[in-house]
Design a protein around this motif. Structure first.
Motif, PDB file in Angstrom:
ATOM      1  N   LEU B 227       0.837  -1.209   0.000  1.00 33.44           N
ATOM      2  CA  LEU B 227       0.000   0.000   0.000  1.00 33.44           C
ATOM      3  C   LEU B 227       0.873   1.260   0.000  1.00 33.44           C
ATOM      4  CD1 LEU B 227      -2.768  -1.051   2.571  1.00 33.44           C
ATOM      5  CD2 LEU B 227      -2.980  -0.921   0.101  1.00 33.44           C
ATOM      6  N   VAL B 228       1.949   1.236   0.768  1.00 35.64           N
ATOM      7  CA  VAL B 228       2.857   2.391   0.802  1.00 35.64           C
ATOM      8  C   VAL B 228       3.474   2.610  -0.575  1.00 35.64           C
ATOM      9  CG1 VAL B 228       5.033   3.257   1.748  1.00 35.64           C
ATOM     10  CG2 VAL B 228       3.360   2.210   3.260  1.00 35.64           C
ATOM     11  N   ALA B 229       3.869   1.506  -1.234  1.00 36.54           N
ATOM     12  CA  ALA B 229       4.478   1.634  -2.564  1.00 36.54           C
ATOM     13  C   ALA B 229       3.482   2.197  -3.565  1.00 36.54           C
ATOM     14  CB  ALA B 229       4.986   0.274  -3.027  1.00 36.54           C
ATOM     15  N   VAL B 230       2.241   1.739  -3.485  1.00 35.98           N
ATOM     16  CA  VAL B 230       1.220   2.246  -4.409  1.00 35.98           C
ATOM     17  C   VAL B 230       1.003   3.739  -4.162  1.00 35.98           C
ATOM     18  CG1 VAL B 230      -1.193   2.073  -5.144  1.00 35.98           C
ATOM     19  CG2 VAL B 230       0.073   0.005  -4.606  1.00 35.98           C
ATOM     20  N   LEU B 231       0.973   4.129  -2.889  1.00 35.54           N
ATOM     21  CA  LEU B 231       0.761   5.544  -2.569  1.00 35.54           C
ATOM     22  C   LEU B 231       1.939   6.392  -3.024  1.00 35.54           C
ATOM     23  CD1 LEU B 231      -0.976   7.747  -1.313  1.00 35.54           C
ATOM     24  CD2 LEU B 231       0.010   7.204   0.911  1.00 35.54           C
ATOM     25  N   ILE B 232       3.156   5.882  -2.821  1.00 30.94           N
ATOM     26  CA  ILE B 232       4.342   6.627  -3.263  1.00 30.94           C
ATOM     27  C   ILE B 232       4.289   6.804  -4.776  1.00 30.94           C
ATOM     28  CG2 ILE B 232       6.845   6.449  -3.578  1.00 30.94           C
ATOM     29  CD1 ILE B 232       6.986   5.248  -0.771  1.00 30.94           C
ATOM     30  N   VAL B 250       9.740  11.900  -2.722  1.00 32.21           N
ATOM     31  CA  VAL B 250       8.361  11.580  -2.338  1.00 32.21           C
ATOM     32  C   VAL B 250       8.446  10.573  -1.204  1.00 32.21           C
ATOM     33  CG1 VAL B 250       6.214  10.499  -3.080  1.00 32.21           C
ATOM     34  CG2 VAL B 250       7.455  11.998  -4.645  1.00 32.21           C
ATOM     35  N   LYS B 251       7.941  10.956  -0.044  1.00 33.13           N
ATOM     36  CA  LYS B 251       8.022  10.061   1.118  1.00 33.13           C
ATOM     37  C   LYS B 251       6.658   9.957   1.778  1.00 33.13           C
ATOM     38  CE  LYS B 251      11.634  12.346   2.861  1.00 33.13           C
ATOM     39  NZ  LYS B 251      12.589  12.705   3.913  1.00 33.13           N
ATOM     40  N   VAL B 252       6.422   8.808   2.351  1.00 30.38           N
ATOM     41  CA  VAL B 252       5.158   8.580   3.057  1.00 30.38           C
ATOM     42  C   VAL B 252       5.482   8.245   4.499  1.00 30.38           C
ATOM     43  CG1 VAL B 252       3.202   6.999   3.264  1.00 30.38           C
ATOM     44  CG2 VAL B 252       3.852   7.872   1.023  1.00 30.38           C
ATOM     45  N   SER B 253       4.831   8.895   5.421  1.00 31.36           N
ATOM     46  CA  SER B 253       5.044   8.636   6.841  1.00 31.36           C
ATOM     47  C   SER B 253       4.204   7.446   7.254  1.00 31.36           C
ATOM     48  CB  SER B 253       4.639   9.871   7.653  1.00 31.36           C
ATOM     49  OG  SER B 253       4.876   9.647   9.016  1.00 31.36           O
ATOM     50  N   VAL B 254       4.855   6.459   7.850  1.00 29.60           N
ATOM     51  CA  VAL B 254       4.161   5.229   8.250  1.00 29.60           C
ATOM     52  C   VAL B 254       4.329   5.048   9.750  1.00 29.60           C
ATOM     53  CG1 VAL B 254       3.991   2.747   7.887  1.00 29.60           C
ATOM     54  CG2 VAL B 254       4.697   4.219   5.998  1.00 29.60           C
ATOM     55  N   PRO B 255       3.253   5.114  10.507  1.00 29.75           N
ATOM     56  CA  PRO B 255       3.382   4.854  11.952  1.00 29.75           C
ATOM     57  C   PRO B 255       3.600   3.370  12.192  1.00 29.75           C
ATOM     58  CG  PRO B 255       1.123   5.465  11.373  1.00 29.75           C
ATOM     59  CD  PRO B 255       1.892   5.481  10.123  1.00 29.75           C
ATOM     60  N   VAL B 256       4.524   3.064  13.078  1.00 34.86           N
ATOM     61  CA  VAL B 256       4.838   1.677  13.433  1.00 34.86           C
ATOM     62  C   VAL B 256       4.377   1.457  14.865  1.00 34.86           C
ATOM     63  CG1 VAL B 256       6.695   0.009  13.780  1.00 34.86           C
ATOM     64  CG2 VAL B 256       6.823   1.647  11.891  1.00 34.86           C
ATOM     65  N   ASN B 257       3.599   0.405  15.077  1.00 36.08           N
ATOM     66  CA  ASN B 257       3.115   0.090  16.415  1.00 36.08           C
ATOM     67  C   ASN B 257       4.276  -0.499  17.214  1.00 36.08           C
ATOM     68  OD1 ASN B 257       1.741  -0.608  18.692  1.00 36.08           O
ATOM     69  ND2 ASN B 257       0.235  -1.914  17.667  1.00 36.08           N
ATOM     70  N   LEU B 258       4.737   0.227  18.192  1.00 40.29           N
ATOM     71  CA  LEU B 258       5.911  -0.206  18.952  1.00 40.29           C
ATOM     72  C   LEU B 258       5.611  -1.384  19.862  1.00 40.29           C
ATOM     73  CD1 LEU B 258       7.356   3.315  19.785  1.00 40.29           C
ATOM     74  CD2 LEU B 258       8.267   1.651  18.172  1.00 40.29           C
ATOM     75  N   SER B 349       2.885  12.464   2.547  1.00 46.27           N
ATOM     76  CA  SER B 349       1.572  12.019   2.994  1.00 46.27           C
ATOM     77  C   SER B 349       1.794  11.008   4.114  1.00 46.27           C
ATOM     78  CB  SER B 349       0.828  11.367   1.819  1.00 46.27           C
ATOM     79  OG  SER B 349      -0.443  10.913   2.231  1.00 46.27           O
ATOM     80  N   THR B 350       0.708  10.585   4.730  1.00 44.79           N
ATOM     81  CA  THR B 350       0.775   9.580   5.796  1.00 44.79           C
ATOM     82  C   THR B 350      -0.081   8.394   5.401  1.00 44.79           C
ATOM     83  OG1 THR B 350       0.975  11.353   7.420  1.00 44.79           O
ATOM     84  CG2 THR B 350       0.379   9.189   8.260  1.00 44.79           C
ATOM     85  N   LEU B 351       0.434   7.199   5.673  1.00 40.40           N
ATOM     86  CA  LEU B 351      -0.397   5.998   5.482  1.00 40.40           C
ATOM     87  C   LEU B 351      -0.284   5.158   6.739  1.00 40.40           C
ATOM     88  CD1 LEU B 351      -0.838   3.795   2.393  1.00 40.40           C
ATOM     89  CD2 LEU B 351      -0.549   2.737   4.606  1.00 40.40           C
ATOM     90  N   ASN B 383      -4.197  12.260   3.145  1.00 36.66           N
ATOM     91  CA  ASN B 383      -3.706  11.223   4.053  1.00 36.66           C
ATOM     92  C   ASN B 383      -4.519   9.955   3.876  1.00 36.66           C
ATOM     93  OD1 ASN B 383      -1.598  12.655   5.512  1.00 36.66           O
ATOM     94  ND2 ASN B 383      -3.253  13.917   6.311  1.00 36.66           N
ATOM     95  N   CYS B 384      -3.920   8.834   4.277  1.00 41.22           N
ATOM     96  CA  CYS B 384      -4.544   7.539   3.983  1.00 41.22           C
ATOM     97  C   CYS B 384      -4.487   6.637   5.199  1.00 41.22           C
ATOM     98  CB  CYS B 384      -3.773   6.901   2.822  1.00 41.22           C
ATOM     99  SG  CYS B 384      -4.425   5.313   2.330  1.00 41.22           S
ATOM    100  N   ALA B 385      -5.539   5.868   5.401  1.00 47.48           N
ATOM    101  CA  ALA B 385      -5.568   4.906   6.508  1.00 47.48           C
ATOM    102  C   ALA B 385      -6.202   3.620   6.003  1.00 47.48           C
ATOM    103  CB  ALA B 385      -6.341   5.464   7.694  1.00 47.48           C
ATOM    104  N   ALA B 386      -5.684   2.491   6.482  1.00 50.90           N
ATOM    105  CA  ALA B 386      -6.206   1.201   6.043  1.00 50.90           C
ATOM    106  C   ALA B 386      -6.447   0.313   7.245  1.00 50.90           C
ATOM    107  CB  ALA B 386      -5.205   0.527   5.098  1.00 50.90           C
ATOM    108  N   VAL B 387      -7.479  -0.492   7.150  1.00 50.35           N
ATOM    109  CA  VAL B 387      -7.758  -1.475   8.201  1.00 50.35           C
ATOM    110  C   VAL B 387      -8.539  -2.602   7.546  1.00 50.35           C
ATOM    111  CG1 VAL B 387      -9.901  -0.343   8.932  1.00 50.35           C
ATOM    112  CG2 VAL B 387      -8.661  -1.771  10.548  1.00 50.35           C
TER     113      VAL B 387
END
Lengths: 233, 428
Positions: B227-232, B250-258, B349-351, B383-387
């Motif tokens: 999904l990140v690659a498609v968005l980039i 072109v960069k996408v911010s991806v939150p990582v669940n620690l 952007s953020t995904l 911005n983008c969110a997936a679940v």
């Protein structure tokens, strides 16, 4: 169900257009469902104006406190002449222009413009009353203030009619030109009795050039689109 | 009415490390609010939902709070009020004014079959928000007569909250002595015509999870990387078509669940951001190349050591004596200025991918799908969110501009990879 012929995505049955490319949905076998609820509600929640009461109170305090201090100092320490009228009048004008709109949000903007104009004229009259020279209020202050207020009225009226920003800019640039001509004419008539426009011509030429440039860009849709992207805030 | 004495004694919480940023940067165009929602199989009963909320809230003391302004930091104070559920608006993720909504920093809304939870990011991250939502849904179904057990992330509302759930996990785990620099090259920023005031344009794409996973595996990457690659790629093509001089990365911010790396039961914030991307100045990139870049970036940077180093920098800033004694009004202005100039300028952007949501079987039968959405931000308009839930993967775009080029390029690319997409939107 319908698919967008442009994007290849399946569309919600209530969609009249593809949300990705705005291609209209035309599917005789599966017409747009206008009765089912849409995926999202139509009601837009506006952020409330709760903060303005605090701001309004703050503005009243900002006017009342310094005014009271000025009057007190004038009466207690400098009893010759009422100089406190100047700062109190200025603060009163600020209150009329900024405080009243914050306190009474539902009143039309034209009413506040009228109150502001009257307030400005009253303050200038007060200055003439207290000052050494007389006669300039009617000859100079009144026409200049009315010319400036008329320009603001016109700009506000145009803004409310949702004129495109560049056209608004185009007409808006004529306002300083008109006001500068009014100022120079009024001053020259009062001082010399003859009208020989000089600096207002330069201002008018500059404003007219900008106005024509805005008009030219406004009529060119490609230039407009490019400008909108570049000037995006 | 509470007396001053009662208010002084009310339990209070410090903001966690990530949460300290959000009150400082929130403004009209940047709400720091995210939304999680569930589409049920039946129309929502607002009165039952209200009862469910009242029964769920005591189990999450981290949600029953209001924001208070201290001299040096904001903090959270217990809120004994009752939040009300409300009909959903067309413009979700609006800014949370702290004196509105009874002082609560979250909203629960409903529309037709959907129940939505909007949360101010200072309270929790997606994991914490999802725990609350799942528990709320379980409670709602229980009140409807379908008992749902406390399992698979559903909290037991009869049980007292545990202190571990309110832990500031950043403070516990940020032990690295390495201070990884936050400096990165600035990224391309999408521009467009602003949407009408107060409006957030939403496009939700529903994908078949199995097919999306198969497509990802076909490129040798995970679903998130895919999904990140498609968005980039979508952003990269959008930059190309914008025709500007000076091509930027072109960069996408991806939150990582620690929590994957540092175990904790905390339902507050505990995530770190990484910014995978490409630099088109090196040449034209194919999708395969983008996917490979993202894959290797994530392999390189998403590990316990690197993430700990990034955490440590943020915690060190918070613990700096000069930072601590700076009055809040100065801190707020400085933080906001730095973040607006630098923070969001580092990515386009953020995904966020919340992953696969699991719920007890007794609840699963009543939920059609889950959705996630990010609120508007200052510099990044899209911005983008997936679940995903069972076989439905919902990818939601939230945008503050009128143009839909990024979304169109994103979804059409996925369709070309053989994954069918169904679109819903609030754009009329």
């Amino acid at each position: 169900m319908s698919y967008c012929v442009n994007c290849g995505v399946e569309l919600d049955r209530t969609a009249k257009r593809c949300a990705l490319c705005a291609t209209e949905v035309v599917n005789p076998r599966s017409p747009v469902d206008t009765r089912s609820p849409r995926p999202f509600p139509g009601y837009v929640d506006r952020l409330g104006a709760a903060d303005s009461r605090f701001s309004a109170l703050f503005i009243v305090m900002m006017w009342a406190l310094p005014s009271a201090i000025c009057v007190a100092v004038n009466l207690l320490f400098h009893s010759s002449g009422f100089w406190a009228a100047y700062p109190v009048g200025a603060l009163g004008l600020v209150f009329l222009c900024a405080g009243l709109p914050a306190l009474f949000r539902r009143v039309s903007v034209y009413v506040f413009l009228l109150i502001g104009t009257c307030g400005a004229l009253a303050y200038l009259y007060l200055i003439e009353l207290l000052g050494p020279t007389h006669g300039w209020w009617a000859a100079v202050a009144l026409p200049i203030t009315l010319a400036a207020s008329a320009s603001v009225f016109v700009l506000v009226a145009l803004g409310k009619r949702k004129v495109r920003p560049l056209y608004l800019c185009c007409i808006g640039m004529l306002a300083p030109a008109a006001v500068s001509v009014a100022v120079e004419t009024t001053c020259l008539l009062y001082i010399t009795g003859a009208v020989t426009l000089r600096w207002s011509v330069i201002v008018t030429v500059v404003c007219l050039s900008i106005s024509l440039l805005c008009l030219a860009i406004g009529r060119n849709s490609r230039a407009m689109a490019k400008l909108q992207r570049r000037m995006h805030i | 009415m509470k007396t001053n004495e009662t208010r002084v004694n009310a339990p209070w919480l410090r903001l966690d490390n990530a949460a300290k940023l959000y009150p400082a940067i929130q403004k009209k165009g940047w709400s720091s609010v995210f939304r999680l929602s569930a589409r049920m199989r039946e129309k929502v009963d607002p009165s039952l939902l209200q009862k469910a909320l009242e029964q769920t809230l005591p189990r999450f003391p981290g949600f029953a709070v209001r924001m208070r302004r201290g001299v040096f930091w904001y903090y959270l104070e217990h809120n004994a009020g009752t939040p009300l559920v409300r009909p959903e608006a067309a413009n979700p993720c609006r800014r949370m004014r702290w004196h509105e909504n009874g002082g609560f920093l979250f909203r629960v809304s409903y529309y037709e079959r959907r129940i939505a939870l909007e949360v101010f990011h200072a309270l929790c991250d997606g994991t914490g928000g999802m725990a609350f939502l799942k528990t709320l849904l379980a409670r709602y179904q229980t009140l409807k007569g379908n008992a749902v057990p406390a399992a698979d992330g559903v909290f037991d509302v009869e049980q007292a909250p545990r202190p571990e759930e309110l832990e500031d996990a950043y403070a516990r785990y940020a032990t690295s002595s390495v201070r990884q620099s936050r400096r990165e090259p600035k990224a391309y920023q999408v521009r467009g015509r602003r949407a009408p005031k107060n409006m957030l344009h939403i496009i939700v794409g529903e994908l078949d999870t199995v097919k999306a996973l198969a497509a990802a595996r076909g490129f040798g990457v995970t679903l998130t990387e895919y999904l990140v690659a498609v968005l980039i790629r979508a952003l990269y093509l959008q930059q190309k078509s914008a025709g500007k001089r000076g091509i930027k990365p072109v960069k996408v911010s991806v939150p990582v669940n620690l929590r994957r790396f540092f175990p904790t039961e905390s339902v507050r914030n505990f995530s770190q951001y990484v910014n995978p991307g490409i630099d088109p100045n090196y040449g034209d990139y194919s999708f395969e190349e983008i996917a490979e870049q993202v894959h290797h970036f994530m392999r390189m940077n998403v590990n316990a050591k690197f993430l700990n180093a990034r955490m440590a920098v943020n915690v060190a800033s918070e613990r700096n004596p000069l930072t601590r004694v700076m009055p809040l009004f100065i801190k707020k202005a400085v933080l906001a200025l730095i973040f607006r100039r630098v923070g969001e300028a580092l990515f386009t952007s953020t995904l966020t991918n919340l992953g696969a949501v699991r719920v007890p079987a007794q609840l699963a039968g009543h939920v059609e799908r889950f959705e996630a959405m990010l609120g508007p931000s200052y510099k990044n308009p899209v911005n983008c969110a997936a679940v995903s839930f069972e076989n439905r993967l919902a990818v939601s775009f939230a945008s503050t501009i009128c143009e839909t080029e990024v979304e169109r390029l994103f979804f059409t690319q996925i369709v070309k990879h053989g994954v069918p997409v169904k679109i819903e939107s609030n754009r009329t």
